[in-house]
Design an enzyme around this catalytic site. Structure first.
Site, short mmCIF file in Angstrom:
data_model
loop_
_atom_site.label_atom_id
_atom_site.label_comp_id
_atom_site.label_asym_id
_atom_site.label_seq_id
_atom_site.Cartn_x
_atom_site.Cartn_y
_atom_site.Cartn_z
N ASP A 62 0.84 -1.18 0.00
CA ASP A 62 0.00 0.00 0.00
C ASP A 62 0.89 1.25 0.00
OD1 ASP A 62 -2.23 -1.63 0.18
OD2 ASP A 62 -2.33 -1.49 2.37
N ARG A 63 0.36 2.33 -0.53
CA ARG A 63 1.16 3.55 -0.63
C ARG A 63 1.76 3.95 0.72
NH1 ARG A 63 -1.74 9.12 -2.06
NH2 ARG A 63 -2.63 8.65 -0.02
#
Length: 251
Positions: A62-63
């Site tokens: 995930d970012r």
């Protein structure tokens, strides 16, 4: 959107050979390509850096999750890694800063499915037995703050479901610090999307991103002879220091 400067990329590379490219991703970089051009994503920047027509993302993060990301430089290695992942022959170890004091190792074996009651449509949640997909996560406490407000833990994945660590941590009652979706209120994520990072969000979430870091990817069970590690990201290490948490030395 965070744009990547070409000069940053070499410092992220942990390992590179003719088949593999392994990087230590910062917590504010998105993995997948976007419409903003190659320097707006990890994959795009690495494709530019290597001058390859494509690089195959095997383990996405995930970012807001930092740490080890493995990419294949060719289709043959991509296929080999994808098969190994399907057969659960890839070891993954994360480090997370959790809310509260976690005293003992806990193995969470709870299925996950879509959280249809959440205002955030991407959210997962623990669902009744027989529903959703099987998910297993082990949380191993390493050190806690003197106040007991936070615990640094190793997290070992038995499966690889969407948002698995974050959803299981919330179910356990020890949400990942800084988590906009699985933390104190999922509506904080909508507030962030609408207005960006604010002082009010900082007071609720304590960190500008979720305190989750992929510390190790072990390819030895897949017969590749490699294990890749990344030390705790600087922002998470600083949070630990500020709160009296002493991480154990990395192996």
């Amino acid at each position: 959107m965070r744009m990547i400067a070409p000069a940053e990329v070499p410092g992220w590379i942990v390992h590179e050979d003719e088949d593999l490219l392994v990087v230590d991703k910062p917590g504010d970089v998105v993995c997948h390509p976007s419409k903003a051009g190659p320097w707006s994503s990890l994959v795009g920047a690495l494709r530019e850096h290597t001058a390859l027509p494509t690089v195959h993302l095997i383990f996405r993060l995930d970012r807001e999750t930092s740490g080890i990301v493995v990419l294949a430089k060719n289709a043959a290695m991509a296929s080999r890694l994808q098969i190994a992942m399907q057969r659960q022959r890839i070891g993954k170890r994360y480090r997370a800063i959790l809310a509260g004091r976690l005293v003992n190792t806990v193995r969470v074996d709870q299925p996950l499915g879509d959280d249809v009651a959440s205002p955030v449509f991407v959210k997962s949640t623990v669902v009744p037995a027989g529903e959703g997909k099987a998910a297993v996560t082990e949380f191993r406490p390493l050190a806690s703050s003197p106040s007991g407000e936070f615990t640094l833990a190793d997290v070992i994945l038995g499966t690889g479901r969407k948002h698995q660590i974050r959803a299981h941590a919330q179910w356990l009652g020890h949400a990942v610090v800084g988590d906009k979706i699985y933390g104190p209120d999922a509506r904080l994520y909508l507030e962030f999307i609408d207005a960006g990072w604010t002082e009010a969000l900082a007071k609720r979430l304590l960190l500008a991103r979720q305190a989750l870091h992929c510390a190790e990817i072990d390819l030895r069970p897949a017969g590749l002879g490699h294990v890749f590690r990344a030390p705790l990201a600087p922002d998470l290490a600083e949070f630990c220091s500020q709160n009296g948490i002493t991480p154990p030395a990395e192996a």
